[in-house]
Design an enzyme around this catalytic site. Structure first.
Site, PDB file in Angstrom:
ATOM      1  N   GLU A 194      66.056  91.972 -12.438  1.00  0.00           N
ATOM      2  CA  GLU A 194      67.413  91.840 -12.967  1.00  0.00           C
ATOM      3  C   GLU A 194      67.726  92.956 -13.961  1.00  0.00           C
ATOM      4  O   GLU A 194      68.817  93.543 -13.936  1.00  0.00           O
ATOM      5  CB  GLU A 194      67.591  90.477 -13.653  1.00  0.00           C
ATOM      6  CG  GLU A 194      67.739  89.309 -12.699  1.00  0.00           C
ATOM      7  CD  GLU A 194      68.157  88.037 -13.418  1.00  0.00           C
ATOM      8  OE1 GLU A 194      68.946  88.137 -14.387  1.00  0.00           O
ATOM      9  OE2 GLU A 194      67.690  86.956 -13.029  1.00  0.00           O
ATOM     10  N   SER A 254      50.840  88.464  -0.746  1.00  0.00           N
ATOM     11  CA  SER A 254      49.866  87.677   0.012  1.00  0.00           C
ATOM     12  C   SER A 254      50.213  87.691   1.483  1.00  0.00           C
ATOM     13  O   SER A 254      51.335  88.025   1.885  1.00  0.00           O
ATOM     14  CB  SER A 254      49.782  86.215  -0.453  1.00  0.00           C
ATOM     15  OG  SER A 254      49.458  86.137  -1.818  1.00  0.00           O
ATOM     16  N   ASP A 267      63.804  82.968  -6.353  1.00  0.00           N
ATOM     17  CA  ASP A 267      64.459  83.450  -7.573  1.00  0.00           C
ATOM     18  C   ASP A 267      64.421  82.328  -8.605  1.00  0.00           C
ATOM     19  O   ASP A 267      65.332  81.506  -8.700  1.00  0.00           O
ATOM     20  CB  ASP A 267      65.895  83.864  -7.271  1.00  0.00           C
ATOM     21  CG  ASP A 267      66.550  84.566  -8.456  1.00  0.00           C
ATOM     22  OD1 ASP A 267      65.897  84.680  -9.509  1.00  0.00           O
ATOM     23  OD2 ASP A 267      67.711  84.984  -8.336  1.00  0.00           O
ATOM     24  N   ASP A 302      66.348  83.574 -14.504  1.00  0.00           N
ATOM     25  CA  ASP A 302      67.664  84.164 -14.778  1.00  0.00           C
ATOM     26  C   ASP A 302      67.742  84.577 -16.238  1.00  0.00           C
ATOM     27  O   ASP A 302      67.369  83.803 -17.130  1.00  0.00           O
ATOM     28  CB  ASP A 302      68.798  83.168 -14.491  1.00  0.00           C
ATOM     29  CG  ASP A 302      69.271  83.217 -13.041  1.00  0.00           C
ATOM     30  OD1 ASP A 302      68.739  84.032 -12.272  1.00  0.00           O
ATOM     31  OD2 ASP A 302      70.155  82.412 -12.694  1.00  0.00           O
TER      32      ASP A 302
END
Length: 820
Positions: A195, A262, A334, A337
Site C-alpha cells: 500500500e 509456497s 488482503d 489496511d
C-alpha cells in the site's frame, strides 16, 4: 641476536598455546549444551512416562499415555534442539530484543510494542477450546522441564549463544506459543508495504495510467479504477525521501517480495498411478540457520501425526496422519489496511472519527536497552488499530502534517483461535472435517491443501476483512480513517472463503497465484504472490494422465523458468543475429556471445549454467533503465524484476512502451535501444564481478542459498561455523523457487525458498518423504545442525514413516521422561 630469536619463538609459542587453550575452553563450554538423546530424565509435570525416539535423521517420535503428555514431550524436544531460537522468537514478539542485543534492535522493539502481539496472544489463551488449553499448558511444562534440567545439571546454559548474550530465560507460558503464531503472521503479511509503495509511486508519476504498468494487476477482470493518492491527500509533496528502519538479520519485518510464498498440489485417485491420493507441499520463508521448521512425529490418541513443526508451537503445521494430509501456501489475502488519521489541531491526543474527535487509547511502555538508559514509549491505538511510526516502511512519506497512520490487521485480535484450529486439524479424519476445523483459523491467512484417502480439496483459511463497497481505495492504498466507508465492518462469513473440493479434473494446486475472481468487496486480494510459476505447474500437471510420488517430486524440483522463456523472445526480438562481426574483446563481441548462448537456452535455471546469470543480470539492468528516470530515487524500492511490467512494456499494452524513452535525454529511445544498453550494462557488471569468459560462468556462484545465523552470522571466524552456504539452482519464478535478494553487491543470492518439502502418498503412506533445508539442531557443534542441507540442495528426501519399529531399529537415541 640469538637471544632475541629465542624469545620471539617463546612468545609466538605462548600465543599459539593461549589461542589453542581459548579455543578448547570455548569448545568445552559450548559442547556442554549438546543434548544427550539417550537418557532417562525425571521431570515435573507428567502423569506417565513419555518416550522420545530419535530416528536416524534425529526426528523425534514422541509417545505418551495421553495427548497432553505427548505435547509435553514435544516441548521438551523443541527446547533440547532449538532453545535459543525459541527464546529469540519470544523476545521478538515481546519487543524485548534490546535487553540482549542493545541499541541495534530498538527500532524492532518499538514497533512490536505498538502492535502488542505478545499481549494479544496471552489474552487469546482463554479463547481456545479445552483440548488446546491443555495442550498449551503441557507443552509449556515440557519446555520448562528442559530448562530445569539445564539449570540443575549446568548444561552450558542450554545453547552456545547464551554465553555471548547472557540473559535470564523465563519459564515458557501457554501464551508464548500463541505469540509465535502471531509473529509468523507478521512475517507472512506484505500488504502494508504494498500500500505504501503504491501510494508513493502514484505521487511520483506524472501519468497515472503508468501506475498499472509498474504495479500491474494480475490479468483477468475485476480490478476497479482507483483515485490518485494525491487526490485523497492533496497537501503531500510529490516526492519525499524515505526514512526506513535499519535493516538487521534478526528483524521479523519482511522486505517487499519476501513476505511468504509456497507451492502445494494434490491429485485425486483418478489422476494417481497407484490409485491413492497424492499431496506435495513446500512452504517458502526467509532462509536462516537453523531453519524455522523442525520435523516431529506425535503419537496422539487419534493416531500418529508427522511433519513440520515450528519451535514454540505445539502442532504439526504441514504433514500427515494415516488418514489425512495437509499443506500450506500463502493466500495473499488482503488482511491489512493503512488508515491516515487526522489529529485534532486543538488537542493532539485526539483523532477524528465518523462521530467526531475521540481520545487515543494509550499507555506507556518502557524498553530496557543493554548498556544504555531505558526509553519510554507512548503506545497509541485508534478504533482502526495501532498508530505506527513514520519510519516503518516509509509511512512518513505518505502521511500529511497533522496526521498519523494506523493499521487494521486481522492478526490484532485478542480472541485469536488459530491454535485451536491447528489442533483440530491434526485430529481430523477427512477433507470435510478439516475444512470445518479450519473455521477457527484467523491469521496468518493460508491456502490449506488437503487430501484424505479418497478426496482432495483446498480452502482459504483465515479471517477475511469485510470492507464497505464504497471504500475509497478498495484496500490498495491508505485511506482517510475518519470516513466510515473506509473502515472495516467485521469479518466475512467463513463460507465466503474460496473453497475447491473434488474438482472434475482431479488436480488441485496453488503457487501463490490468483485463485478466484470476485468483485470487491468479496474479492480476496488485488496483490498476488505469483503470476509465473503457475504456467509451468499447469504444463507439468497436464502433461501426464496420472501422477506418482516421483512425478510430484520432479515438479517440486523443476528449475525451468516460464518467465525467461516468455520474456527473452520479447526483449531480444530485434537483437538476435543482427550484430555485425566484431573482434575478440570488444563489447559488441561480448553481446553476440551472450545472445548466442541465450538463443540456445531452454530457460533451465541450473546452477552449473552461465545462461541464468546472463539472463537475470540483463532483466535486472533492463528494469533499472526503464524506471530510473520516471521514479528517481524511488526506483531503488523495486528490487526484483516485475515480469508483467516488462511484458507490458515490450508488448506496448496501453502505451506502456513509453517507459523505454528516457525523458531527460533529447533523442527518442526505443525499447530495442533499452534492451541493447541494458545487456551491455549486465555484461560489464558480470565482467567486473566474476571476470573470465561468459561460457565459464556458473549461476550457482551468484545464486548461493544464504542459510545464515541471524545473530552470529556476521561475527568474524564464527560465521564460518554457523552459516550454511550452498550453490543452488532455481530462481525467482521457478517451481524450485530460490528468491533472490535483489539488493547489495550480491543481488542474486538465494535468500527465500522452500525450507521444508514434503510429498505424501496415501496409496502407500509410509513411502511419503520430507526434508528441511538445514537440520534438526540449532546447535552449530551438533552433527544435526546441517546434515540435511546437502540432501536438500541435491533434491533428496528422507522417509516420513509412522512405523515405530523403523524408528526404533536405527534410533540415534531414546529419551525417557518419567514423572519425578
Amino acid at each position: 641476536m640469538g637471544i632475541v630469536f629465542r624469545w620471539l619463538v617463546r612468545i609466538a609459542s605462548g600465543l599459539v598455546l593461549l589461542t589453542l587453550a581459548a579455543v578448547l575452553l570455548v569448545y568445552f563450554l559450548a559442547s556442554q549444551s549438546l543434548p544427550d538423546y539417550d537418557q532417562t530424565v525425571k521431570v515435573d509435570g507428567l502423569t506417565a512416562p513419555v518416550e522420545v525416539v530419535r530416528d536416524t535423521a534425529n526426528v523425534p517420535h514422541i509417545l505418551g499415555a495421553s495427548d497432553p503428555d505427548v505435547f509435553f514431550g514435544l516441548g521438551y524436544a523443541h527446547a533440547q534442539d532449538r532453545l535459543w531460537q525459541m527464546t529469540v522468537l519470544r523476545r521478538t514478539a515481546q519487543g524485548r530484543l534490546s535487553e540482549v542485543f542493545g541499541a541495534r534492535t530498538v527500532h524492532i522493539d518499538k514497533l512490536l510494542r505498538r502492535f502488542d502481539l505478545y499481549g494479544l496472544a496471552h489474552r487469546s489463551v482463554q479463547a481456545q477450546d479445552d483440548y488446546t488449553k491443555e495442550a498449551l499448558r503441557a507443552y509449556a511444562a515440557g519446555v520448562n522441564a528442559r530448562l530445569a534440567e539445564i539449570n540443575e545439571n549446568a548444561l552450558g546454559r542450554g545453547a552456545p549463544e547464551m554465553f555471548l548474550f547472557n540473559a535470564p530465560v523465563s519459564p515458557w507460558q501457554p501464551g508464548d506459543s500463541l505469540a509465535v503464531i502471531k509473529l509468523m503472521s507478521l512475517q507472512l503479511s506484505g500488504h502494508l508495504e504494498d500500500e505504501v509503495l503504491r501510494a508513493r509511486t502514484s505521487l511520483m508519476l506524472d501519468d497515472q495510467t503508468r501506475l498499472a504498468d509498474i504495479l500491474p494487476d494480475v490479468p483477468g477482470p475485476g480490478i476497479a479504477a482507483l483515485p490518485e493518492y494525491a487526490a485523497l491527500f492533496p497537501n503531500l509533496p510529490r516526492y519525499a525521501a524515505g526514512s526506513s528502519m535499519p535493516d538487521t538479520p534478526i528483524s521479523p519485518f519482511p522486505k517487499r517480495g519476501l513476505a511468504g510464498a509456497s507451492n502445494a498440489w494434490s491429485a485425486a485417485p483418478t489422476r494417481s498411478a497407484s490409485g491413492g491420493t497424492l499431496l506435495a507441499n513446500d512452504p517458502h520463508l526467509g532462509f536462516t540457520a537453523p531453519g524455522i521448521w523442525y520435523l516431529a512425529r506425535l503419537e496422539l490418541a487419534k493416531g500418529g501425526v508427522i511433519g513440520a513443526t515450528i519451535p514454540g508451537i505445539p502442532a504439526v503445521m504441514t504433514g500427515r496422519s494415516d488418514r489425512l494430509g495437509w499443506g500450506l501456501t500463502s493466500s495473499y489475502l488482503d488482511d491489512q489496511d493503512i488508515h491516515i488519521e487526522q489529529l485534532n489541531p486543538e488537542n493532539p491526543e485526539e483523532y477524528l472519527t465518523p462521530e467526531g474527535y475521540k481520545t487515543f487509547r494509550s499507555r506507556p511502555s518502557i524498553i530496557e536497552i543493554k548498556d544504555e538508559a531505558p526509553i519510554t514509549l507512548t503506545l497509541r491505538w485508534t478504533e482502526n488499530g495501532p498508530v505506527l511510526p513514520g519510519t516503518h516502511y516509509d509511512l512518513g512519506t505518505i502521511t500529511p502534517p497533522g496526521h498519523v497512520a494506523s493499521l487494521s490487521w486481522t492478526a490484532l485480535s485478542a480472541q485469536d483461535t488459530s491454535m485451536s484450529a491447528s489442533m483440530a486439524l491434526m485430529n481430523a479424519d477427512t477433507v470435510r472435517q478439516a475444512i470445518t476445523a479450519a473455521e477457527l483459523f484467523m491469521a496468518p491467512s493460508q491456502n490449506l491443501s488437503l487430501v484424505d484417502k479418497d478426496t482432495i480439496g483446498m480452502k482459504l483459511i483465515g479471517a477475511m476483512p469485510h470492507r464497505a463497497a464504497k471504500n475509497q481505495s478498495r484496500g490498495r492504498i491508505p485511506t482517510p480513517g475518519w470516513l466510515a466507508e473506509n473502515r472495516w465492518q467485521g469479518r466475512l462469513p467463513y463460507a465466503d472463503n474460496p473453497e475447491f473440493v473434488a474438482p472434475a479434473g482431479g488436480i488441485l494446486g496453488n503457487t501463490n497465484n490468483k485463485i478466484i475472481d470476485r468483485p470487491f468487496p468479496e474479492h480476496v486480494s488485488y496483490e498476488w504472490g505469483d503470476t509465473q510459476r503457475i504456467h509451468r505447474w499447469e504444463r507439468l500437471m497436464q502433461s501426464r494422465e496420472v501422477h506418482t510420488r516421483d512425478s510430484f517430486i520432479e515438479a517440486q524440483l523443476d528449475t525451468v523458468s516460464f518467465t525467461a522463456r516468455s520474456l527473452l523472445p520479447l526483449i531480444g526480438a530485434d537483437l538476435w543475429y543482427t550484430g555485425a562481426s566484431a573482434p575478440e574483446g570488444t563489447q559488441e563481441r561480448q553481446r553476440q556471445i551472450a545472445l548466442n548462448l541465450l538463443a540456445e537456452w531452454n530457460g533451465e535455471m541450473n546452477e552449473h549454467l552461465p545462461e541464468p546469470l546472463i539472463y537475470a543480470a540483463w532483466l535486472r539492468a533492463l528494469q533499472i533503465r526503464l524506471i530510473a528516470d520516471e521514479l528517481g530515487p524511488l526506483a531503488a524500492e523495486y528490487k526484483h524484476v516485475e515480469p508483467l511490467f516488462i511484458e507490458r512494456v515490450y508488448r506496448d499494452i496501453d502505451g506502456a512502451s513509453a517507459w523505454c524513452n528516457v525523458r531527460q535525454s533529447a533523442p527518442i529511445e526505443t525499447c530495442t535501444d533499452m534492451a541493447r544498453m541494458a545487456l551491455d550494462d549486465a555484461l560489464i557488471w558480470i565482467s567486473e564481478k566474476y571476470g573470465g569468459s561468459l561460457e565459464s560462468l556458473r549461476w550457482g556462484d551468484a545464486h548461493q542459498a544464504t542459510h545464515d545465523h541471524p545473530v552470529l552470522g556476521s561475527v568474524p571466524v564464527l560465521r564460518f561455523f554457523v552459516n550454511i552456504r550452498q550453490s543452488t539452482s532455481g530462481g525467482d519464478n521457478t517451481l524450485l523457487r530460490g528468491r533472490t535478494s535483489g539488493e547489495g553487491p550480491d543481488p542474486f543470492q538465494n535468500v527465500h525458498g522452500a525450507g521444508y518439502r514434503g510429498v505424501y502418498d496415501f496409496a502407500d503412506p509410509d513411502s511419503s518423504v520430507f526434508i528441511t533445508a538445514t537440520g534438526q539442531s540449532g546447535h552449530f557443534l551438533s552433527r544435526y545442525y546441517d546434515d540435511q542441507a546437502q540432501l536438500w540442495r541435491r533434491g533428496e528426501y528422507i522417509p516420513m514413516s509412522l512405523d515405530l519399529d523403523l524408528a526404533h531399529a536405527a534410533a540415534v537415541g531414546v529419551t525417557t521422561l518419567i514423572p519425578r
